[in-house]
Each structure stands twice: as structure tokens, then as C-alpha cells.
Design a protein around this motif. Sequence first.
Motif, PDB file in Angstrom:
ATOM      1  N   TYR A  85       0.824  -1.211   0.000  1.00 32.53           N
ATOM      2  CA  TYR A  85       0.000   0.000   0.000  1.00 32.53           C
ATOM      3  C   TYR A  85       0.859   1.263   0.000  1.00 32.53           C
ATOM      4  CZ  TYR A  85      -4.058  -2.958   0.606  1.00 32.53           C
ATOM      5  OH  TYR A  85      -5.031  -3.896   0.405  1.00 32.53           O
ATOM      6  N   LYS A  86       2.047   1.182   0.588  1.00 31.40           N
ATOM      7  CA  LYS A  86       2.975   2.323   0.493  1.00 31.40           C
ATOM      8  C   LYS A  86       3.341   2.574  -0.965  1.00 31.40           C
ATOM      9  CE  LYS A  86       5.217   2.078   5.054  1.00 31.40           C
ATOM     10  NZ  LYS A  86       4.394   1.044   5.690  1.00 31.40           N
ATOM     11  N   LEU A  87       3.536   1.494  -1.723  1.00 30.73           N
ATOM     12  CA  LEU A  87       3.884   1.618  -3.138  1.00 30.73           C
ATOM     13  C   LEU A  87       2.715   2.143  -3.972  1.00 30.73           C
ATOM     14  CD1 LEU A  87       5.933  -1.684  -3.567  1.00 30.73           C
ATOM     15  CD2 LEU A  87       6.838   0.647  -3.433  1.00 30.73           C
ATOM     16  N   LEU A  88       1.481   1.941  -3.483  1.00 29.89           N
ATOM     17  CA  LEU A  88       0.308   2.439  -4.199  1.00 29.89           C
ATOM     18  C   LEU A  88       0.162   3.959  -4.101  1.00 29.89           C
ATOM     19  CD1 LEU A  88      -2.870   0.189  -3.687  1.00 29.89           C
ATOM     20  CD2 LEU A  88      -1.606   0.626  -5.787  1.00 29.89           C
ATOM     21  N   VAL A  89       0.706   4.546  -3.034  1.00 31.13           N
ATOM     22  CA  VAL A  89       0.495   5.974  -2.770  1.00 31.13           C
ATOM     23  C   VAL A  89       0.937   6.871  -3.932  1.00 31.13           C
ATOM     24  CG1 VAL A  89       1.147   7.916  -1.280  1.00 31.13           C
ATOM     25  CG2 VAL A  89       0.469   5.727  -0.270  1.00 31.13           C
ATOM     26  N   PRO A  90       2.144   6.692  -4.499  1.00 29.22           N
ATOM     27  CA  PRO A  90       2.525   7.571  -5.624  1.00 29.22           C
ATOM     28  C   PRO A  90       1.558   7.488  -6.802  1.00 29.22           C
ATOM     29  CG  PRO A  90       4.430   6.343  -4.816  1.00 29.22           C
ATOM     30  CD  PRO A  90       3.230   5.760  -4.147  1.00 29.22           C
ATOM     31  N   PHE A  91       1.043   6.284  -7.098  1.00 29.98           N
ATOM     32  CA  PHE A  91       0.069   6.136  -8.177  1.00 29.98           C
ATOM     33  C   PHE A  91      -1.212   6.893  -7.845  1.00 29.98           C
ATOM     34  CE2 PHE A  91       2.840   2.459  -8.602  1.00 29.98           C
ATOM     35  CZ  PHE A  91       3.079   2.420  -9.975  1.00 29.98           C
ATOM     36  N   TYR A  92      -1.649   6.760  -6.593  1.00 33.27           N
ATOM     37  CA  TYR A  92      -2.862   7.433  -6.122  1.00 33.27           C
ATOM     38  C   TYR A  92      -2.711   8.952  -6.280  1.00 33.27           C
ATOM     39  CZ  TYR A  92      -6.608   8.708  -2.801  1.00 33.27           C
ATOM     40  OH  TYR A  92      -7.729   9.233  -2.209  1.00 33.27           O
ATOM     41  N   VAL A  93      -1.573   9.488  -5.840  1.00 32.94           N
ATOM     42  CA  VAL A  93      -1.340  10.931  -5.884  1.00 32.94           C
ATOM     43  C   VAL A  93      -1.244  11.421  -7.329  1.00 32.94           C
ATOM     44  CG1 VAL A  93       0.290  12.777  -5.303  1.00 32.94           C
ATOM     45  CG2 VAL A  93      -0.263  11.013  -3.613  1.00 32.94           C
ATOM     46  N   PHE A  94      -0.501  10.694  -8.159  1.00 28.03           N
ATOM     47  CA  PHE A  94      -0.314  11.132  -9.550  1.00 28.03           C
ATOM     48  C   PHE A  94      -1.637  11.145 -10.315  1.00 28.03           C
ATOM     49  CE2 PHE A  94       0.325  10.098 -14.053  1.00 28.03           C
ATOM     50  CZ  PHE A  94       1.095  11.187 -14.440  1.00 28.03           C
ATOM     51  N   PHE A  95      -2.354  10.027 -10.262  1.00 26.33           N
ATOM     52  CA  PHE A  95      -3.582   9.936 -11.053  1.00 26.33           C
ATOM     53  C   PHE A  95      -4.715  10.781 -10.466  1.00 26.33           C
ATOM     54  CE2 PHE A  95      -1.365   6.145 -12.639  1.00 26.33           C
ATOM     55  CZ  PHE A  95      -1.475   6.378 -14.005  1.00 26.33           C
ATOM     56  N   GLY A  96      -4.715  10.955  -9.138  1.00 21.43           N
ATOM     57  CA  GLY A  96      -5.700  11.844  -8.526  1.00 21.43           C
ATOM     58  C   GLY A  96      -5.476  13.291  -8.934  1.00 21.43           C
ATOM     59  N   THR A  97      -4.210  13.712  -8.955  1.00 17.91           N
ATOM     60  CA  THR A  97      -3.871  15.074  -9.391  1.00 17.91           C
ATOM     61  C   THR A  97      -4.219  15.267 -10.865  1.00 17.91           C
ATOM     62  OG1 THR A  97      -2.058  15.163  -7.778  1.00 17.91           O
ATOM     63  CG2 THR A  97      -2.005  16.758  -9.582  1.00 17.91           C
ATOM     64  N   LEU A  98      -3.884  14.276 -11.683  1.00 15.03           N
ATOM     65  CA  LEU A  98      -4.172  14.359 -13.119  1.00 15.03           C
ATOM     66  C   LEU A  98      -5.677  14.479 -13.379  1.00 15.03           C
ATOM     67  CD1 LEU A  98      -2.931  14.245 -15.961  1.00 15.03           C
ATOM     68  CD2 LEU A  98      -3.230  11.749 -15.892  1.00 15.03           C
ATOM     69  N   LYS A  99      -6.470  13.674 -12.674  1.00 15.14           N
ATOM     70  CA  LYS A  99      -7.925  13.729 -12.843  1.00 15.14           C
ATOM     71  C   LYS A  99      -8.478  15.091 -12.423  1.00 15.14           C
ATOM     72  CE  LYS A  99     -12.148  11.907 -13.337  1.00 15.14           C
ATOM     73  NZ  LYS A  99     -12.684  11.272 -14.540  1.00 15.14           N
ATOM     74  N   THR A 100      -7.934  15.652 -11.334  1.00 14.48           N
ATOM     75  CA  THR A 100      -8.387  16.967 -10.858  1.00 14.48           C
ATOM     76  C   THR A 100      -8.099  18.039 -11.908  1.00 14.48           C
ATOM     77  OG1 THR A 100      -7.919  16.296  -8.569  1.00 14.48           O
ATOM     78  CG2 THR A 100      -8.232  18.645  -8.982  1.00 14.48           C
ATOM     79  N   ILE A 101      -6.890  17.999 -12.479  1.00 14.98           N
ATOM     80  CA  ILE A 101      -6.516  18.977 -13.500  1.00 14.98           C
ATOM     81  C   ILE A 101      -7.454  18.881 -14.709  1.00 14.98           C
ATOM     82  CG2 ILE A 101      -4.723  19.582 -15.184  1.00 14.98           C
ATOM     83  CD1 ILE A 101      -2.653  18.772 -13.030  1.00 14.98           C
ATOM     84  N   CYS A 102      -7.683  17.644 -15.163  1.00 15.54           N
ATOM     85  CA  CYS A 102      -8.554  17.447 -16.331  1.00 15.54           C
ATOM     86  C   CYS A 102      -9.971  17.928 -16.055  1.00 15.54           C
ATOM     87  CB  CYS A 102      -8.573  15.970 -16.722  1.00 15.54           C
ATOM     88  SG  CYS A 102      -7.003  15.366 -17.367  1.00 15.54           S
ATOM     89  N   LEU A 103     -10.476  17.622 -14.854  1.00 19.31           N
ATOM     90  CA  LEU A 103     -11.844  18.010 -14.485  1.00 19.31           C
ATOM     91  C   LEU A 103     -11.975  19.526 -14.393  1.00 19.31           C
ATOM     92  CD1 LEU A 103     -14.559  16.664 -13.747  1.00 19.31           C
ATOM     93  CD2 LEU A 103     -13.804  16.617 -11.363  1.00 19.31           C
TER      94      LEU A 103
END
Length: 389
Positions: A85-103
Motif C-alpha cells: 500500500y505504500k507503493l500504491l500511494v505515488p500512483f494514487y497521488v499522480f492519477f488523482g492530481t491528473l484527474k483533478t486537473i482534467c476536471l
Amino acid sequence: MKVLHLVSAYPRRQGDIITPWLIETIRRLKEKGLEIVILAPSYKGLTSHFHEGIRVERFRYFFKRWENLTHEETAPDRVNRSIFYKLLVPFYVFFGTLKTICLCRREKFEVIHVHWPIPHALFGLFGKWVSKAKLVLTFYGVELRWVKQKYPFLRKPLKLLIGKADVVTAISTHTRNEMLSLSDRPITIIPFGAGLDIQEKPATPATPPELLFVGRLVERKGVSFLIDAFNILSRKLDCRLFIVGEGPEKEKLIKQVAELKLGNKVIFTGGIPEEELAWRYQNCSVFVLPAIIDSKGDTEGLGVVLIEALTYKRPVVASRVGGIVDIVEDGKTGFLAPEKDSLALSQAIEKLLTDKNLSRRLAEQGYGFVKVRFSWDRIIGQILEAYRK
């Protein structure tokens, strides 16, 4: 006004019980004429959908099978437990930020409201830059303790993010005080999660008297100290203790009750339907929240169950920790006891059980206090005022 709410979890389907207070907040904001959009992480491939008429945008961040950092359990607990789950965090942050920007590029938001700002404040900051929206951050407390104890290297980035927000709110005085080490900027207290339709409800205390605890059976709720207090009390008075809720501490607590030979005097009900819970509140003579600061440094951010009990005009006893002191003023709206002090807890409960006039007075004063301080009208008004700042 169009508002984007960034959250870590939101109901995945009808009947999915996740942060019901947030759902109610969103519903009431919509009734005030606001256009609300939710941005939440996916769960095992879940795509965007509508929930009770509110659009919920989901962002994917990993392969479907392992996309479960949130929802079933808090992300901090999962991250602390497993390297995966620690390794999942960077993916979560990157794709969450990307989705926010697109939205935010696609739609015009006037306000971006971030709940649980670690790491969602980063999403909100990028959204603010793209859309020129106002950024509101709401802190609940647990995320601050997580940073201070587990990840102190995040203190400076968090301080910078707080500085970029237009409005910062905290759910209690305790949470605001925890933030003072990170920022000296003004912080508005809005007790999210505490809003109730506060109106006088019938109370029919049982005989023999019943004590009531409602909550998740985890260390920070301090239920083991309540059982010890009840053990002291039951030697003097004929009474019963009802413990409502489930959690990882349940088996340990059942064993404690057996070792103390309290038998059928302590009843574990598990999770119960809303109607039965209302009946429990009506029947109890004293409601008790024996919260503590647990081994991880976590404690009650507010203590909403105390407000619920006071709407039934039931006297309350609680520990002097966290945001509880925003609800219970010792000797005025209830009794406070030092945390982990079973003797003091039992003495406070005994006072209420043996002095009906005192019990009635504290319950009346507590009801009057929460009716003014924690009503939905007041809380929604505070949120709208924060949006207009």
C-alpha cells in the motif's frame, strides 16, 4: 455556485454506508442551490456514477484487482500495515492530481473543497491553479497526527499547502490547536459530521438503569476502561451496560467481561438498526464515551455520539480528550473524567444515577447547548460563509 468536493471515500452504491454525515452535508448544500460534484478514488475499477442525484467522478489509479487503498479501511491504516500500500500511494497521488486537473480544465468551479488534505490538498492546489477557484481545506485531526508521528518529513510540504488555501477549517478546537504547530493563519472551526436535526426526542429510562456506549470497538474509544468502571459501579448499584458497535477490540473486551465475572450485566449488541439504536438512546440513564489517546496518538476528533445522546436529553459522561471538550463542559453539559481513569469514570456515572435532579439538569443544559451549537442550519451556514470568503 459550482463546488468540487475532493474526498478519500464516497458511497459506491445505494446502501453503502460511508461517511453518512458527508452525504447529508452534500445533500443540504444542494438544497441551498449549489451545484456539487464529488471527486473520489475508484474502488476495484469502479467508474464515475451518480449517488442520490450527485455526480461522483472516480479516478482510476491502479489495476482493478488491487485498487483498494481506500473505502473498506482508512488509507493510513493500510499504508502503515503493508509495503504494497505504500507503493500504491505515488500512483494514487499522480492519477488523482491528473484527474483533478482534467476536471478543472473541462468545467468551471468556483470553489474546490478538500476533505482530508493529505494528500488531497495537492489535488486541490493544482485544481485551483487551473480553474482559479477558491481552495477550502478541512482538517479532521487524524491526518495531522499521522504526519506528526509517522511522516514528519511531510510537515513542511503540508505547511506550504495550508498557506496556499483561501480558507482553512477544522472540526474542533482540539484539531485547530493541533494545527498551530504547522500554521499561524486563521482557522475556522466548523464541526463537520456533527450536524443533526436537533429536536427533543422521547426518553424512557429503563429499570434497572442502563448505561450506553455507541461506537467502533477500537483502542481509542477506551471501552476497556468503561468496563473496569462498570465493574466498580456494579458492586454498589444494580445497573446494566450496553455496548453497541463492532471492531477489532471486541473479542478482547468480551474476554475482559468474562474475567471480571460480569456475566449478563454487560451486553454486546453488535451493530444494530437505526430504530433499535434510537430505542437504546431512549432507554439509557447515562451515555458514556470513555475515549483515550491511543498507542498511535489518535483520539476523538469531536464525539458526535455525545450530541446524539443529548438530543434525547440523556446525561453524558466522557473523557477529557480531543474534541470532546467542545461538547461537554464539566458540570454544565455533562461530566468529564481524566482519560484512562476508571475510578473517576465510575464516580461521575454514580453521581448521575443517584441524583435525579442533577441528571435532569445536565441533560437539559446539554440539549440546549447542542441545539444552538451543532444544528444543521448553523453548520451549513458556516460552510456557505466559508465559500463566500
